[in-house]
Design an enzyme around this catalytic site. Structure first.
Site, PDB file in Angstrom:
ATOM      1  N   HIS A  17       0.857  -1.224   0.037  1.00 30.89           N
ATOM      2  CA  HIS A  17       0.024  -0.087   0.037  1.00 30.89           C
ATOM      3  C   HIS A  17       0.949   1.474   0.147  1.00 30.89           C
ATOM      4  O   HIS A  17       2.261   1.043   0.197  1.00 30.89           O
ATOM      5  CB  HIS A  17      -1.006  -0.054   1.307  1.00 30.89           C
ATOM      6  CG  HIS A  17      -2.055  -0.761   1.062  1.00 30.89           C
ATOM      7  ND1 HIS A  17      -2.133  -2.273   1.685  1.00 30.89           N
ATOM      8  CD2 HIS A  17      -3.377  -0.844   0.610  1.00 30.89           C
ATOM      9  CE1 HIS A  17      -3.211  -2.783   0.948  1.00 30.89           C
ATOM     10  NE2 HIS A  17      -3.958  -1.944   0.846  1.00 30.89           N
ATOM     11  N   LYS A  50      -0.246   5.073   4.626  1.00 28.86           N
ATOM     12  CA  LYS A  50      -1.483   3.862   5.278  1.00 28.86           C
ATOM     13  C   LYS A  50      -0.878   3.733   6.771  1.00 28.86           C
ATOM     14  O   LYS A  50       0.210   3.403   6.944  1.00 28.86           O
ATOM     15  CB  LYS A  50      -1.562   2.636   4.352  1.00 28.86           C
ATOM     16  CG  LYS A  50      -2.375   1.769   5.227  1.00 28.86           C
ATOM     17  CD  LYS A  50      -2.870   0.367   4.118  1.00 28.86           C
ATOM     18  CE  LYS A  50      -3.860  -0.455   4.640  1.00 28.86           C
ATOM     19  NZ  LYS A  50      -5.071   0.017   5.099  1.00 28.86           N
TER      20      LYS A  50
END
Length: 250
Positions: A142, A146
């Site tokens: 990600h 995040k």
């Protein structure tokens, strides 16, 4: 017309959801909730659920785990369905939302993508067919903003695989401090954070002399936005209960 209260409206996902809703005729956003209350669309933004004055049919939440408690309280007080898309809830929070689902409709999913939920189904089938001879590793990637790791989706995949295993599976998040062979009952979970990666998940089944890999790559946040909107339109018509993507796809 489904009236949506959007929690986390000034975040990245909130803005994508707002843009997607504008393209639809079956729903609209009547108000938003965010710690930053500067409005960017044609709806008011409040700092907390208790300040909301507009009538809504359903809440979509893409915010932060810390907001779950007041959001559940708001939903219960107003008999308002909740689409909970935020990840990173702890065990007690998951139990709390499950308890709330006895009184109001609650849609809870760590990933709102149709493709990811297909990946989960395929992973369960692979685990059943391949059996104990194959080691299972999950890699998720990600963007560098995040916060939680591993991703809620990676845990969804691991939980789904565990549910079809006859053996008791354990999750291994870090191997660097252990000097021992891999246990056959482990599911390894590994996180990568960098750049602007929207979301990538890879499930590896490594067996004797062969490796099978299942993967999904998200190209845009719109797949999660549209999934949450579809869930909201669906949930607004449902009785109390706990729902997930499998109910939406029936």
């Amino acid at each position: 017309m489904t009236r949506i209260l959007l929690c986390g409206c000034n975040g990245k996902m909130g803005r994508v959801i707002a843009a997607c809703v504008k393209e639809r005729e079956d729903c609209k956003i009547v108000a938003g909730i965010d710690i930053r209350t500067d409005p960017f669309g044609d709806f008011p933004v409040y700092a907390s659920p208790s300040e909301v004055q507009e009538e809504a049919d359903v809440v979509i939440d893409f915010s932060h785990p810390a907001l779950l408690s007041p959001l559940l309280q708001f939903g219960l007080e107003h008999k308002l369905p909740l689409v909970l898309c935020t990840t990173g809830y702890n065990h007690d929070q998951v139990n709390a939302l499950k308890q709330a689902s006895h009184k109001i409709p609650v849609f809870y999913s760590g990933n709102m993508s149709l493709g990811i939920n297909l990946l989960i189904g395929l992973s369960k089938k692979a685990a059943q067919v391949l059996g104990e001879d194959f080691d299972i590793e999950i890699i998720e990637k990600h963007h560098n903003q995040k916060i939680d790791a591993p991703s809620g989706t990676a845990l969804m995949i691991a939980d789904a695989i565990s549910s079809v295993e006859d053996r008791q599976m354990t999750y291994m998040y870090d191997r660097h401090s252990q000097r021992k062979k891999r246990d056959k009952n482990e599911i390894g979970l590994h996180s990568v954070r960098g750049g602007t990666i929207v979301g990538e998940h890879e499930v590896i089944f490594a067996g004797p002399h062969e490796v099978i890999t299942l993967s999904h790559s998200a190209q845009s946040k719109e797949i999660f936005a549209n999934g949450s909107i579809n869930a909201a339109v669906f949930l607004a018509k449902q009785p109390a209960g706990l729902y997930d993507m499998s109910d939406l796809l029936k």
